[in-house]
Design a protein around this motif. Structure first.
Motif, mmCIF file in Angstrom:
data_model
loop_
_atom_site.group_PDB
_atom_site.id
_atom_site.type_symbol
_atom_site.label_atom_id
_atom_site.label_comp_id
_atom_site.label_asym_id
_atom_site.label_seq_id
_atom_site.Cartn_x
_atom_site.Cartn_y
_atom_site.Cartn_z
ATOM 1 N N PRO A 175 4.977 8.069 -3.020
ATOM 2 C CA PRO A 175 6.292 7.592 -3.460
ATOM 3 C C PRO A 175 6.945 6.769 -2.353
ATOM 4 O O PRO A 175 6.723 7.009 -1.168
ATOM 5 N N LEU A 176 7.748 5.791 -2.760
ATOM 6 C CA LEU A 176 8.505 4.959 -1.822
ATOM 7 C C LEU A 176 9.977 5.022 -2.196
ATOM 8 O O LEU A 176 10.322 5.345 -3.324
ATOM 9 N N ARG A 194 7.304 2.079 8.304
ATOM 10 C CA ARG A 194 6.431 3.257 8.269
ATOM 11 C C ARG A 194 5.531 3.230 7.043
ATOM 12 O O ARG A 194 4.356 3.585 7.116
ATOM 13 N N ASP A 195 6.044 2.791 5.899
ATOM 14 C CA ASP A 195 5.238 2.708 4.679
ATOM 15 C C ASP A 195 4.109 1.686 4.841
ATOM 16 O O ASP A 195 2.981 1.914 4.394
ATOM 17 N N CYS A 196 4.403 0.571 5.468
ATOM 18 C CA CYS A 196 3.370 -0.451 5.705
ATOM 19 C C CYS A 196 2.316 0.061 6.674
ATOM 20 O O CYS A 196 1.117 -0.173 6.488
ATOM 21 N N TRP A 197 2.756 0.757 7.716
ATOM 22 C CA TRP A 197 1.814 1.371 8.657
ATOM 23 C C TRP A 197 0.939 2.386 7.925
ATOM 24 O O TRP A 197 -0.279 2.406 8.112
ATOM 25 N N LEU A 198 1.550 3.221 7.071
ATOM 26 C CA LEU A 198 0.814 4.229 6.307
ATOM 27 C C LEU A 198 -0.222 3.563 5.407
ATOM 28 O O LEU A 198 -1.376 3.994 5.357
ATOM 29 N N MET A 247 2.190 -2.307 -4.123
ATOM 30 C CA MET A 247 3.346 -1.649 -3.526
ATOM 31 C C MET A 247 4.588 -2.219 -4.188
ATOM 32 O O MET A 247 4.749 -3.434 -4.244
ATOM 33 N N GLY A 248 5.412 -1.345 -4.759
ATOM 34 C CA GLY A 248 6.633 -1.828 -5.382
ATOM 35 C C GLY A 248 7.066 -0.968 -6.543
ATOM 36 O O GLY A 248 6.799 0.233 -6.569
#
Length: 120
Positions: free
Chosen positions: A12-13, A21-25, A50-51
């Motif tokens: 989840p975002l 952090r989400d991009c790194w993950l 992603m979105g």
């Protein structure tokens, strides 16, 4: 050729683009899964999105798409890799569907009990 499946690993975002952090993950999970699936001869990572969720535009998710040959072994491997690598194992859902078919994914693993649905 053995049967293949789409396997989606979903996080989840909080926003459509995610944060740093989400991009790194995303990058780390893709890296670890590519190596682990290839080493175990179970499949490969085919990409991500992603979105906004298609089913509910008010929800956001990171979806990592894999093509695998053995659902159960692949799910067990991915769970182990995410847990041992500390890659937000406690927030993940996984679902599968036969490769080359259209339709809904079937939830195979959820981070908490009581979760019974999976939507892209």
């Amino acid at each position: 050729m053995s049967e293949q499946f789409w396997l989606v690993v979903q996080y989840p975002l909080k926003s459509a683009k995610g944060n740093g952090r989400d991009c790194w993950l995303r990058d780390k999970v893709m890296e670890y899964l590519e190596k682990s699936l290839a080493d175990a001869n179970l499949g490969y990572v085919d990409g991500f999105d992603m979105g906004k969720c298609m089913a509910d535009p008010k929800q956001y998710a990171l979806n990592l798409f894999c093509v695998v040959t053995d659902e159960e072994r692949s799910i067990a491997l991915i769970k182990r890799v995410l847990r041992e690598s500390r890659l937000d194992y406690t927030r993940v859902k996984m679902a599968t569907r036969p490769y080359g078919t259209e339709g809904n994914y079937t939830l195979k693993y959820a981070y908490k009990k009581g979760v019974s649905s999976f939507l892209l």
